[in-house]
Write an enzyme that holds these catalytic residues in place. Structure first.
Site, PDB file in Angstrom:
ATOM      1  N   SER A   1      24.822  52.922   9.503  1.00 55.71           N
ATOM      2  CA  SER A   1      25.132  53.669  10.740  1.00 55.71           C
ATOM      3  C   SER A   1      26.484  54.366  10.606  1.00 55.71           C
ATOM      4  CB  SER A   1      25.204  52.691  11.921  1.00 55.71           C
ATOM      5  OG  SER A   1      24.019  51.936  11.987  1.00 55.71           O
TER       6      SER A   1
ATOM      7  N   ALA B   1      31.865  52.249   6.449  1.00 55.14           N
ATOM      8  CA  ALA B   1      32.792  51.157   6.796  1.00 55.14           C
ATOM      9  C   ALA B   1      33.989  51.746   7.524  1.00 55.14           C
ATOM     10  CB  ALA B   1      33.254  50.423   5.547  1.00 55.14           C
TER      11      ALA B   1
ATOM     12  N   ASP C   1      25.824  52.060   3.354  1.00 53.27           N
ATOM     13  CA  ASP C   1      26.387  52.032   4.701  1.00 53.27           C
ATOM     14  C   ASP C   1      27.833  52.516   4.671  1.00 53.27           C
ATOM     15  OD1 ASP C   1      26.116  49.475   7.347  1.00 53.27           O
ATOM     16  OD2 ASP C   1      26.739  51.589   7.382  1.00 53.27           O
TER      17      ASP C   1
ATOM     18  N   LYS D   1      39.616  55.339   4.709  1.00 56.06           N
ATOM     19  CA  LYS D   1      39.185  53.942   4.787  1.00 56.06           C
ATOM     20  C   LYS D   1      39.618  53.128   3.576  1.00 56.06           C
ATOM     21  CE  LYS D   1      36.667  55.874   8.147  1.00 56.06           C
ATOM     22  NZ  LYS D   1      35.378  55.343   8.428  1.00 56.06           N
TER      23      LYS D   1
ATOM     24  N   GLY E   1      31.775  47.869  12.184  1.00 55.01           N
ATOM     25  CA  GLY E   1      31.489  47.625  13.586  1.00 55.01           C
ATOM     26  C   GLY E   1      32.163  48.616  14.507  1.00 55.01           C
ATOM     27  N   GLY E   2      32.828  49.631  13.896  1.00 56.40           N
ATOM     28  CA  GLY E   2      33.414  50.691  14.722  1.00 56.40           C
ATOM     29  C   GLY E   2      32.337  51.343  15.592  1.00 56.40           C
ATOM     30  N   GLY E   3      31.106  51.323  15.026  1.00 48.26           N
ATOM     31  CA  GLY E   3      29.981  51.893  15.775  1.00 48.26           C
ATOM     32  C   GLY E   3      29.152  50.832  16.482  1.00 48.26           C
TER      33      GLY E   3
ATOM     34  N   GLU F   1      23.564  45.784  10.536  1.00 52.75           N
ATOM     35  CA  GLU F   1      24.133  46.238   9.261  1.00 52.75           C
ATOM     36  C   GLU F   1      24.334  45.063   8.317  1.00 52.75           C
ATOM     37  OE1 GLU F   1      27.616  48.159  10.765  1.00 52.75           O
ATOM     38  OE2 GLU F   1      26.718  50.151  10.611  1.00 52.75           O
TER      39      GLU F   1
END
Ligand code: DER
Length: 235
Positions: free
Chosen positions: A30, A88, A86, A126, A100-102, A108
């Site tokens: 995501s 990050a 994914d 990042k 988990g920002g999204g 995930e």
């Protein structure tokens, strides 16, 4: 923009290295970097993709797969995934990630763990030595709504005085995840981030925690697009 170019570069390079013709079950993460992952997979052609199934990590991820005309599957039917790619929020020098920002990190992490190979794609912002250097919002923690107030107290006691319930922007009240849960964002000081696995363990043990946005010892590699058009690969 430079950042979008960096995301695309990371995504294209990772797909070229890790999504090979014999890979049939592919997990799609995501965020705003994974759309470039899907673009690059589509570019591999209808032939190879007609024999593949793609597993989403949430609503946004499912939409990406469907809109790209790729075959959608779910993790119930395909519990063993060849490769998951994914994004990050931050990656340290040992490939530990804040995610988990999204607010998608439960699914995930399920697909990261279910994959033979889990690969991270991100732009240069990042790429850190220690977590918490650039991502200041704190560790995203998916929690059962019933337990959130108690958990806020317990997370404060664990050293995150600034922990907050993540509030929605386009809706009154808190963010609600694809699983119907809330998210607590818990910033810690560097000393805690230096041992992310212990932090993960301590947070995961708290009653009411569903999943913690620390992915430790999971990534096989992380690809970062840089401002100068180069790619940094951490393995
Ligand atoms: O929520 C997540 O863990 C997502 O992977 C996300 O934070 C990645 O963000 P980005 O690809 O939009 O930078």
């Amino acid at each position: 923009t430079v950042i979008e170019g960096a995301k695309q570069l990371a995504a294209y390079t990772a797909v070229d290295h890790h999504i090979l013709p014999h890979h049939k079950v592919i997990g799609i993460g995501s965020g705003s970097t994974v759309p470039y992952v899907v673009d690059r997979i589509v570019q591999q052609g209808k032939e190879v993709n007609s024999g593949r199934v793609f597993i989403p990590t949430g609503f946004q991820s499912k939409e990406l797969i469907v809109k790209a005309g790729l075959i959608l599957g779910d993790v119930d039917q395909y519990p063993n995934i060849d490769v998951t790619v994914d994004g990050a929020d931050e990656v340290d020098s040992d490939l530990n990630c804040i995610k988990g920002g999204g607010a998608c990190h439960l699914r995930e992490k399920v697909l990261a763990e279910a994959a033979e190979t889990w690969v991270v794609v991100a732009d240069y912002r990042k790429n850190s030595k220690v977590l918490g250097t650039t991502y200041k919002q704190g560790v995203p923690i998916e929690v059962a709504p019933f337990a959130y107030a108690k958990l806020l107290q317990n997370v404060h006691r664990l050293g995150s005085e600034k922990a907050v319930l993540r509030m929605a922007k386009a809706k009154a009240g808190p963010v609600v995840t694809d699983n119907g849960n809330f998210v607590i964002d818990a910033p810690f000081d560097e000393s805690k981030y230096k041992d992310p696995h212990s932090l993960l363990t301590n947070l995961k043990m708290l009653t009411g925690v569903v999943e913690v946005g620390l992915f430790c010892r999971m990534a096989k590699a992380a690809y970062f697009g840089n401002q100068d058009g180069s790619v940094t690969i951490k393995r």
